[in-house]
Design a protein around this motif. Structure first.
Motif, PDB file in Angstrom:
ATOM      1  N   PHE A 170      37.502   9.383 -35.654  1.00 23.56           N
ATOM      2  CA  PHE A 170      36.595   8.867 -34.635  1.00 23.56           C
ATOM      3  C   PHE A 170      35.846   7.657 -35.192  1.00 23.56           C
ATOM      4  O   PHE A 170      34.862   7.796 -35.908  1.00 23.56           O
ATOM      5  N   LEU A 252      39.022   5.194 -26.526  1.00 22.53           N
ATOM      6  CA  LEU A 252      38.878   6.633 -26.303  1.00 22.53           C
ATOM      7  C   LEU A 252      38.600   7.357 -27.617  1.00 22.53           C
ATOM      8  O   LEU A 252      38.020   8.435 -27.641  1.00 22.53           O
ATOM      9  N   ASN A 253      39.038   6.757 -28.733  1.00 18.39           N
ATOM     10  CA  ASN A 253      38.880   7.398 -30.038  1.00 18.39           C
ATOM     11  C   ASN A 253      37.509   7.186 -30.656  1.00 18.39           C
ATOM     12  O   ASN A 253      37.228   7.733 -31.712  1.00 18.39           O
ATOM     13  N   ILE A 256      31.938  10.189 -28.999  1.00 13.79           N
ATOM     14  CA  ILE A 256      31.565  10.705 -27.687  1.00 13.79           C
ATOM     15  C   ILE A 256      31.113   9.589 -26.750  1.00 13.79           C
ATOM     16  O   ILE A 256      31.250   9.708 -25.532  1.00 13.79           O
ATOM     17  N   SER A 259      34.316   8.401 -25.317  1.00 12.87           N
ATOM     18  CA  SER A 259      34.903   9.454 -24.476  1.00 12.87           C
ATOM     19  C   SER A 259      34.239   9.502 -23.117  1.00 12.87           C
ATOM     20  O   SER A 259      34.906   9.471 -22.079  1.00 12.87           O
ATOM     21  N   THR A 260      32.887   9.596 -23.115  1.00 10.52           N
ATOM     22  CA  THR A 260      32.192   9.719 -21.830  1.00 10.52           C
ATOM     23  C   THR A 260      32.308   8.420 -21.034  1.00 10.52           C
ATOM     24  O   THR A 260      32.491   8.444 -19.825  1.00 10.52           O
ATOM     25  N   MET A 263      35.916   8.211 -19.583  1.00 15.06           N
ATOM     26  CA  MET A 263      36.231   9.253 -18.618  1.00 15.06           C
ATOM     27  C   MET A 263      35.477   9.025 -17.311  1.00 15.06           C
ATOM     28  O   MET A 263      36.035   9.143 -16.224  1.00 15.06           O
TER      29      MET A 263
ATOM     30  N   MET B 218      42.261  15.468 -22.559  1.00 20.43           N
ATOM     31  CA  MET B 218      41.955  14.195 -23.207  1.00 20.43           C
ATOM     32  C   MET B 218      41.754  14.395 -24.706  1.00 20.43           C
ATOM     33  O   MET B 218      42.195  13.581 -25.513  1.00 20.43           O
ATOM     34  N   ASP B 219      41.071  15.484 -25.075  1.00 21.95           N
ATOM     35  CA  ASP B 219      40.861  15.744 -26.500  1.00 21.95           C
ATOM     36  C   ASP B 219      42.192  15.952 -27.225  1.00 21.95           C
ATOM     37  O   ASP B 219      42.387  15.504 -28.350  1.00 21.95           O
ATOM     38  N   THR B 224      39.904  11.811 -27.550  1.00 23.57           N
ATOM     39  CA  THR B 224      38.480  11.836 -27.236  1.00 23.57           C
ATOM     40  C   THR B 224      37.806  12.948 -28.044  1.00 23.57           C
ATOM     41  O   THR B 224      38.479  13.762 -28.681  1.00 23.57           O
ATOM     42  N   SER B 225      36.493  12.993 -28.021  1.00 24.27           N
ATOM     43  CA  SER B 225      35.792  13.950 -28.886  1.00 24.27           C
ATOM     44  C   SER B 225      34.770  14.768 -28.111  1.00 24.27           C
ATOM     45  O   SER B 225      33.697  15.040 -28.611  1.00 24.27           O
TER      46      SER B 225
END
Lengths: 324, 520
Positions: A170, A252-253, A256, A259-260, A263, B218-219, B224-225
């Motif tokens: 990450f 995406l990596n 968080i 990610s959020t 998404m 997704m994870d 994603t995390s």
């Protein structure tokens, strides 16, 4: 109740048998099966191995969309043939309303995740709260800020970082999407997208007003403008994503925040595309076939409700993902 | 509409292309019973392995797949579709509607279920085996450490959610829009009321479940995390999202059961339901409370003390409306002219055993006590008292109660009563001892156990085999009724039964209420 007086109970709606449900099922299951295989090839499969997963996925999608096309077409034809009672139209209205409510709850899950992470998890990981001491041992040196500029994995660093992340990686972004990161206000794309989407809600309403007073020209013009605004919105979002990946290192990596961010904006963008498609279909119906009258235009009304819903979600996104 | 609606089509197309609420209801009911037998077979494998301590029959990883699949299939494949099937059959007949509001979508919401479960069952034959992370699929077991088949599981859950949402929208539209003139909301039968509220719960929480599995997806595939602390997420986030769905889900399962029992007890007590209004308000209160109690499933994950307290007190509140319901059922029976046909026996069994399950639920709601009971067999015993003796018993009662109306033939009463007593005894022999082993510390989802639990586990397994066998008797009785039961023609099959469904001919014709009845 008022609706029971308007509904004609002698014309209860019981359609003939229909093969569309089974056909839609075949398309849906093919798509799902293909998509799952595509993802598993990507993550667990041999690199470069020959599979037919994509073919199944695409064939399934075509079948599914084709079935929906036939399904909606026959529904429209039944209505034009005068087969739909006022009661059935009321059922459609209720169906669309509760469908949109279910979509609201879908976004609620992702907004909930965002709030939970920002308000609780972040500070806890940085050592706050009753269990903070434990997290201090696990993620020593991690400081929480939002947007997250350094993931806990990076804060730990060194040889331990790989194992502690379950072999994930990450890497936090160099730049976030926040307003403070741009040099001038007019370079901040989300602002433009907000203006575009909010005005598109107004234009679709003007189109509706045109339809209500029987002005076909006003309806077509303003609906066309709405669809164009939707396209511009999607293009700007594409540019934003491209910048994020190519220049900001926001992927995406990247923990968080990435990610959020992806998404929420991604699912919203997908819904914008859906809503735009719905409105475009209504535009084609009006321009080519002269569908819709001032008192019977549920297809357009439902699409415009969906459009307003997409707009409201964006306001939430703009507030909680970009500004705050 | 035209005059081409006289009877059902012939052959397979009647079922594949169905738009009739009775046909679709029938398909739901048979499908759910098939899934009940599959999930039951998995339960038999679990109990056979637990018959004695040590590993006898299966490997631990397969045991984990069995517990996972048993839970998933019973919750999503057996109980939920069974109640949707009942809703399809009964709601239009109870409110005086000709059919469901959106019949073609109704057919679609059924037909996506069988392939979804085929996909789910097929995962057991895939490389790495099927889902083995429990029916609650907690991350990271279901993400980082999951077998590749988890992708199919995730998409399967998406399809189930789609089916439930479409089915619920249909029910809401039917109830709001298709009630016969005079059928005001506060005259609706309680089965309709409970399903109306259940449908709202489903529309509200199935999308959240879809969100949870999408984050998993997704994870797993896109890095994603959400559920990984190393990237700033949190595995506990999964539990919050899951249980925000999962707790309303248990009321989705039990509210229609409340509705069934509220129909049947007045019929055999020959008295109107006591406290109709309070039943409606209690149902609505339970539904509301179900949204603010989810974290009582997570007392031991390390929540702040304020969270523990809030969820503890909110959970205890649910006992109030539930108590109102149990009180009303008992008061309905009080001084009634009671008879004890099979449906009534199952309903009384429901009231007694569900109340036990409710009390163990109260014990579990107390956070400091739950630290002791958490993930033990006490929890297993608790939720089987509400799932099996609650939902499944009421389902069974509903089938015996309405089967004569559906097919115009009477089931064998002696066989029905035998079925009840074997079920009742088998059920209690299975699950009552699990309270004791749970309190003594036996953890759930473990294929082996310490020697001191051996006796109770053997008793439990014997009870499970008895209960399982009694379902074969049920199947036989239902088939024998449909094929060669004693024909009946009274509109009112049960002399104490009330409601519009008992005003149509027996067996119920293919189309009922093509002109709406007037409800006074």
């Amino acid at each position: 109740m008022a609706m029971q007086e308007t509904a004609t109970h002698e014309e209860y709606y019981v359609p003939e048998k229909s093969g569309m449900a089974v056909s839609a099922t075949i398309g849906l299951v093919m798509s799902i099966f293909g998509a799952a295989n595509v993802l598993n090839d990507m993550t667990f499969g041999e690199p470069g191995a020959e599979t037919n997963s994509w073919a199944i996925l695409i064939a399934g999608l075509f079948w599914f969309v084709g079935t929906l096309f036939v399904w909606f077409r026959s529904t429209i034809r039944e209505n034009l043939a005068g087969m739909n009672s006022g009661q059935l139209k009321k059922s459609y209205v209720l169906g669309m309303f509760w469908f949109i409510f279910s979509e609201v709850m879908f976004f609620f899950a992702f907004f909930g995740a965002l709030f939970y992470v920002r308000v609780l998890v972040g500070p806890w990981l940085a050592g706050e709260g009753e269990a903070g001491a434990m997290n201090h041992l696990l993620w020593g040196g991690f400081e929480f800020e939002w947007p997250m500029k350094q993931t806990p994995q990076e804060a730990v660093g060194g040889a331990a970082a790989q194992a502690i992340a379950n072999n994930g990686s990450f890497v936090s972004p160099g730049t976030s999407m926040a307003f403070s990161e741009v040099s001038a206000w007019y370079k901040w794309l989300p602002l433009w997208n907000t203006i575009i989407l909010l005005s598109s809600s107004v234009t679709v309403h003007i189109a509706h007003l045109g339809l209500l007073k029987g002005d076909r020209k006003q309806f077509n013009l303003w609906l066309g403008i709405t669809v164009t605004l939707a396209l511009i919105f999607l293009y700007i979002q594409y540019v934003e994503y491209y910048e994020a990946y190519a220049h900001f290192g926001l992927t995406l990596n990247s923990g968080i925040y990435g990610s959020t961010f992806f998404m929420l904006t991604g699912f919203h963008g997908f819904h914008v595309a859906m809503g735009m498609t719905m409105l475009l279909i209504q535009l084609i119906r009006s321009v080519r076939h002269g569908h819709f009258t001032s008192d019977d235009h549920f297809g357009f009304e439902a699409s415009s409700w969906y459009w307003h819903f997409v707009d409201v979600v964006w306001v939430g996104l703009f507030l909680f993902v970009y500004i705050l | 509409m035209g005059d081409h609606h006289h009877g059902p089509a012939k052959g397979l197309s009647r079922w594949l292309f169905a738009t009739n609420h009775k046909d679709i209801g029938t398909m739901y009911l048979w499908f759910s019973f098939a899934m009940f037998l599959v999930g039951g077979a998995f339960a038999m494998i679990i109990r056979a392995e637990l018959f004695q301590p040590g590993m006898q029959l299966i490997r631990p990883e397969f045991f984990n797949q069995m517990t996972t699949m048993h839970g998933l299939i019973m919750v999503f494949g057996a109980i939920m579709p069974a109640f949707v099937g009942l809703a399809n059959w009964m709601i239009p007949m109870m409110i005086g509607a000709p059919d469901m509001a959106l019949p073609r979508m109704n057919n679609w919401s059924f037909w996506i279920l069988p392939p979804a479960f085929l996909l789910l069952l097929a995962t057991m034959f895939m490389e790495g085996g099927g889902p083995a992370f429990g029916w609650t699929f907690y991350a990271p077991l279901s993400t980082t450490y999951a077998p590749p088949s988890v992708t199919f599981f995730i998409f399967g859950v998406h399809i189930l959610g789609l089916s439930s949402i479409m089915g619920s929208i249909n029910i809401v539209a039917t109830v709001m829009n298709l009630r016969a003139p005079g059928m005001t909301y506060m005259k609706m039968p309680l089965f309709v009321w409970t399903w109306f509220i259940t449908a709202y719960l489903l529309i509200a929480v199935m999308p959240v479940l879809a969100g949870a599995v999408t984050m998993m997806l997704m994870d797993i595939h896109f890095g994603t995390s959400f559920f990984s602390a190393a990237g700033g997420g949190d595995p506990v986030l999964f539990q919050h999202v899951f249980w925000f769905f999962g707790h309303p889900e248990v009321y989705i399962i039990i509210l229609p059961a409340f509705g069934v029992v509220s129909q049947i007890i007045p019929a055999f007590a020959r008295k109107p339901l006591f406290g109709y209004d309070s039943m409606v308000y209690a149902t609505a209160s339970i539904a509301f409370l179900s949204f603010i109690v989810w974290a009582h499933h997570m007392y031991t994950v390390g929540m702040p003390i304020a969270g523990e307290l809030f969820f503890m007190y909110a959970t205890m509140l649910i006992a109030v409306p539930t108590g109102v319901k149990v009180f009303n059922w008992i008061t309905t029976m009080w001084r009634g002219a009671m008879t004890f046909e099979t449906p009534m026996l199952f309903c009384i069994g429901f009231v007694v055993l569900f109340t036990i399950g409710g009390f163990t639920g109260l014990m579990l709601s107390i956070a400091p006590s739950d630290f002791q009971y958490h993930d033990s067999y006490f929890v297993v015993a608790h939720f089987h008292y509400v799932m099996v003796a609650g939902a499944v018993f009421s389902m069974t009662a509903a089938v015996y109660y309405w089967l004569p109306k559906w097919c115009g033939k009477m089931y064998n009463e002696t066989m029905g009563k035998t079925h009840f007593w074997i079920s009742f005894i088998g059920f209690n022999v299975t699950f009552f001892p699990q309270h004791f082993v749970g309190l003594a510390g036996m953890p759930r989802r473990i294929p082996d156990y310490a020697l001191q639990f051996a006796d109770f586990n053997m008793i439990s397994s014997i009870g499970a085999f008895i209960y399982g066998a009694s379902q074969i008797l049920f199947l036989y009785n239902v088939i024998a009724t449909i094929v060669g039961g004693k024909p009946i023609s009274d509109e009112k099959v049960w002399d104490g039964a009330e409601g519009l469904e008992w005003t149509v001919p027996t067996p119920a014709p293919f189309h009922t209420f093509s002109t709406p009845p007037q409800v006074r």
